[in-house]
Scaffold this motif. Structure first.
Motif, PDB file in Angstrom:
ATOM      1  N   UNK A 139       0.752  -1.272  -0.116  1.00 26.49           N
ATOM      2  CA  UNK A 139       0.102  -0.119   0.104  1.00 26.49           C
ATOM      3  C   UNK A 139       0.909   1.268   0.053  1.00 26.49           C
ATOM      4  N   UNK A 140       1.897   1.219   0.801  1.00 25.11           N
ATOM      5  CA  UNK A 140       2.744   2.292   1.062  1.00 25.11           C
ATOM      6  C   UNK A 140       3.424   2.851  -0.623  1.00 25.11           C
ATOM      7  N   UNK A 141       4.032   1.494  -1.055  1.00 22.37           N
ATOM      8  CA  UNK A 141       4.730   1.783  -2.331  1.00 22.37           C
ATOM      9  C   UNK A 141       3.566   2.218  -3.397  1.00 22.37           C
ATOM     10  N   UNK A 142       2.484   1.556  -3.533  1.00 28.56           N
ATOM     11  CA  UNK A 142       1.438   2.089  -4.538  1.00 28.56           C
ATOM     12  C   UNK A 142       1.045   3.605  -4.212  1.00 28.56           C
ATOM     13  N   UNK A 143       1.117   3.922  -2.853  1.00 29.62           N
ATOM     14  CA  UNK A 143       0.672   5.354  -2.593  1.00 29.62           C
ATOM     15  C   UNK A 143       1.600   6.298  -3.253  1.00 29.62           C
ATOM     16  N   UNK A 144       3.061   5.963  -2.874  1.00 31.03           N
ATOM     17  CA  UNK A 144       4.194   6.675  -3.407  1.00 31.03           C
ATOM     18  C   UNK A 144       4.027   6.756  -4.784  1.00 31.03           C
ATOM     19  N   UNK A 145       4.062   5.764  -5.621  1.00 29.77           N
ATOM     20  CA  UNK A 145       3.836   5.990  -6.962  1.00 29.77           C
ATOM     21  C   UNK A 145       2.848   6.575  -7.599  1.00 29.77           C
ATOM     22  N   UNK A 146       1.625   6.614  -6.735  1.00 30.05           N
ATOM     23  CA  UNK A 146       0.542   7.207  -7.419  1.00 30.05           C
ATOM     24  C   UNK A 146       0.844   8.791  -7.334  1.00 30.05           C
ATOM     25  N   UNK A 147       1.578   9.307  -6.243  1.00 33.48           N
ATOM     26  CA  UNK A 147       1.735  10.712  -6.271  1.00 33.48           C
ATOM     27  C   UNK A 147       2.478  11.205  -7.398  1.00 33.48           C
ATOM     28  N   UNK A 148       3.334  10.414  -8.174  1.00 38.45           N
ATOM     29  CA  UNK A 148       4.103  10.982  -9.414  1.00 38.45           C
ATOM     30  C   UNK A 148       3.149  10.605 -10.690  1.00 38.45           C
ATOM     31  N   UNK A 149       2.096  10.112 -10.563  1.00 39.96           N
ATOM     32  CA  UNK A 149       1.225   9.824 -11.903  1.00 39.96           C
ATOM     33  C   UNK A 149       0.813  11.023 -12.667  1.00 39.96           C
ATOM     34  N   UNK A 150       0.801  11.045 -13.845  1.00 41.17           N
ATOM     35  CA  UNK A 150       0.577  11.976 -14.758  1.00 41.17           C
ATOM     36  C   UNK A 150      -0.388  11.630 -15.571  1.00 41.17           C
ATOM     37  N   UNK A 151      -1.173  12.374 -16.363  1.00 50.51           N
ATOM     38  CA  UNK A 151      -2.278  12.093 -17.444  1.00 50.51           C
ATOM     39  C   UNK A 151      -1.411  11.244 -18.406  1.00 50.51           C
ATOM     40  N   UNK A 214     -11.976  30.433 -17.358  1.00 54.71           N
ATOM     41  CA  UNK A 214     -13.268  29.932 -16.695  1.00 54.71           C
ATOM     42  C   UNK A 214     -14.031  29.291 -17.754  1.00 54.71           C
ATOM     43  N   UNK A 215     -13.869  29.558 -18.875  1.00 54.76           N
ATOM     44  CA  UNK A 215     -14.908  28.477 -19.805  1.00 54.76           C
ATOM     45  C   UNK A 215     -14.147  27.280 -20.086  1.00 54.76           C
ATOM     46  N   UNK A 216     -12.824  27.187 -20.257  1.00 54.08           N
ATOM     47  CA  UNK A 216     -12.335  26.122 -20.617  1.00 54.08           C
ATOM     48  C   UNK A 216     -11.958  25.139 -19.239  1.00 54.08           C
ATOM     49  N   UNK A 217     -12.253  25.528 -18.252  1.00 51.04           N
ATOM     50  CA  UNK A 217     -11.855  24.741 -17.091  1.00 51.04           C
ATOM     51  C   UNK A 217     -12.709  23.557 -16.928  1.00 51.04           C
ATOM     52  N   UNK A 218     -14.155  23.754 -16.829  1.00 46.66           N
ATOM     53  CA  UNK A 218     -15.078  22.693 -16.958  1.00 46.66           C
ATOM     54  C   UNK A 218     -15.021  21.550 -17.747  1.00 46.66           C
ATOM     55  N   UNK A 219     -14.389  21.883 -19.124  1.00 41.03           N
ATOM     56  CA  UNK A 219     -14.176  20.429 -19.805  1.00 41.03           C
ATOM     57  C   UNK A 219     -12.985  19.889 -19.439  1.00 41.03           C
ATOM     58  N   UNK A 220     -11.864  20.705 -18.977  1.00 35.30           N
ATOM     59  CA  UNK A 220     -10.725  20.011 -18.557  1.00 35.30           C
ATOM     60  C   UNK A 220     -11.076  19.103 -17.196  1.00 35.30           C
ATOM     61  N   UNK A 221     -11.849  19.485 -16.278  1.00 41.52           N
ATOM     62  CA  UNK A 221     -12.416  18.776 -15.226  1.00 41.52           C
ATOM     63  C   UNK A 221     -12.990  17.465 -15.750  1.00 41.52           C
ATOM     64  N   UNK A 222     -13.786  17.360 -16.756  1.00 38.72           N
ATOM     65  CA  UNK A 222     -14.139  16.341 -17.306  1.00 38.72           C
ATOM     66  C   UNK A 222     -13.234  15.224 -17.971  1.00 38.72           C
ATOM     67  N   UNK A 223     -12.336  16.115 -18.496  1.00 33.35           N
ATOM     68  CA  UNK A 223     -11.142  15.129 -19.053  1.00 33.35           C
ATOM     69  C   UNK A 223     -10.328  14.454 -17.929  1.00 33.35           C
ATOM     70  N   UNK A 224      -9.875  15.302 -16.930  1.00 30.39           N
ATOM     71  CA  UNK A 224      -9.074  14.594 -15.870  1.00 30.39           C
ATOM     72  C   UNK A 224      -9.690  13.477 -15.295  1.00 30.39           C
ATOM     73  N   UNK A 225     -11.125  13.634 -15.078  1.00 28.08           N
ATOM     74  CA  UNK A 225     -11.930  12.685 -14.407  1.00 28.08           C
ATOM     75  C   UNK A 225     -12.082  11.356 -15.180  1.00 28.08           C
TER      76      UNK A 225
END
Length: 362
Positions: A139-151, A214-225
């Motif tokens: 769990x600790x190793x996975x949590x450490x790795x997840x902190x460096x994940x990118x899109x 302010x117009x583009x942020x909602x679409x970015x939120x959907x994309x990262x989700x």
């Protein structure tokens, strides 16, 4: 008697080596080299007693010669080989292996297998994540790795970098907001949403147009989700090899969530943790882009230090990746050398060198 040998990836090679040893031990050549070893040993012992008076060493060598000779010539055993990489049902049996090498090989391999199983309890995903008993290091190793994940999708990450460069970092440079508003935030998604600049714009690589932040942020939120499952799918492919992708992703999510709850982290939901990691990575890349565009000596020095750190990390990752392949291969080679060299060691153990050879071989 039957002894068990455990190996990792070298089952077929070990089977061939032990078969060759068993075949050789059943021939007259096997007895011949023992007689030659005994003859050499008697001559060397005679010289030692006559010219050196080393009767004590002779007695030690004689006991070793008698013990090893008895277990290697008259006593033969069956060996069953288990390879951890081929599944729990895979096994091969070799008959008529000298008992001395079979017993020592079985003892060392069972000891290392038991030790490995105890360590794997910590490093592999448990069926029930009670971290007080098992799974802590996983769990600790996975949590450490997840902190460096990118899109994982290039367009999503590039959009994030553009947004943070032109909507967040520029807003901080223009004194719209303080740096602590974003740097110290445990939830960048909420921090950006609550502190959205109205007058700044960024270039959107998906729509290929300049958009207000302010117009583009909602679409970015959907994309990262949506990107969360892409990132988790890539990680699950390496963590749970050969398994169902959907089940593997859900396992990763539950593991991250359970460990975060146990460790008392700020965000316990796996989706929130991965989104936070992607946003932090994008903000770091945006900051590096801004530094590289600067001509000041301090900024360039900082950029060079950052590049050196990245190169060092990449070098360590390359060494680790190579070790994952070569360390098991080296273990297989040394295992086969150990069993294959037994006839040579047996000859030397028929001489006054028996004590030193027995300590070195067994």
């Amino acid at each position: 008697m039957m002894y068990e040998l455990y190996t990792t990836g070298g089952g077929d090679n070990l089977y061939l080596t032990l078969n060759a040893l068993a075949s050789f031990a059943g021939t007259n050549n096997y007895l011949a080299i023992i007689r030659i070893g005994l003859l050499i040993g008697m001559i060397m012992t005679a010289f030692q007693i006559i010219f050196g008076g080393q009767l004590k060493h002779f007695v030690q060598a004689y006991l070793i010669m008698a013990l090893v000779g008895t277990l290697s010539i008259t006593q033969k055993s069956d060996v069953i080989i288990f390879d951890k990489t081929k599944g729990p049902l895979w096994s091969l049996t070799v008959s008529n292996v000298p008992t001395s090498v079979a017993y020592v090989g079985s003892f060392t391999s069972r000891f290392s297998n038991t030790l490995t199983e105890r360590i794997e309890t910590l490093f592999t995903p448990p069926t029930y994540l009670a971290y007080q008993r098992q799974g802590m290091l996983f769990g600790a190793t996975l949590a450490t790795k997840s902190s460096r994940w990118r899109a994982g999708t290039a367009s999503v990450h590039e959009n994030l970098v553009n947004f943070f460069d032109q909507c967040v970092i520029d807003a901080v440079d223009l004194r719209y907001y303080s740096p602590e508003t974003f740097v110290q935030s445990g939830d960048l998604d909420a921090a950006v949403t609550a502190n959205m600049p109205n007058s700044l714009a960024y270039y959107d690589v998906v729509t290929r147009s300049t958009m207000l932040c302010k117009d583009g942020w909602p679409a970015i939120q959907v994309a990262i989700t949506n990107e969360v499952d892409v990132v988790l799918g890539a990680q699950a492919a390496s963590t749970y090899r050969g398994g169902d992708a959907t089940i593997a992703i859900n396992d990763l999510k539950s593991t991250l969530t359970d460990f975060a709850s146990f460790a008392g982290l700020a965000s316990t939901a796996a989706t929130s943790q991965v989104k936070q990691a992607m946003l932090i990575a994008a903000m770091d890349d945006a900051a590096s882009r801004g530094i590289s565009a600067s001509s000041t000596a301090a900024a360039l020095q900082h950029l060079q230090s950052a590049r050196a750190e990245v190169q060092t990390r990449s070098s360590y990752q390359a060494v680790g990746a190579n070790a994952l392949s070569w360390v098991p291969y080296l273990k297989i080679v040394f295992e086969n050398l150990y069993y294959g060299a037994f006839p040579i060691a047996l000859v030397l153990m028929m001489t006054p060198l028996a004590m030193a050879v027995a300590r070195g071989y067994f």
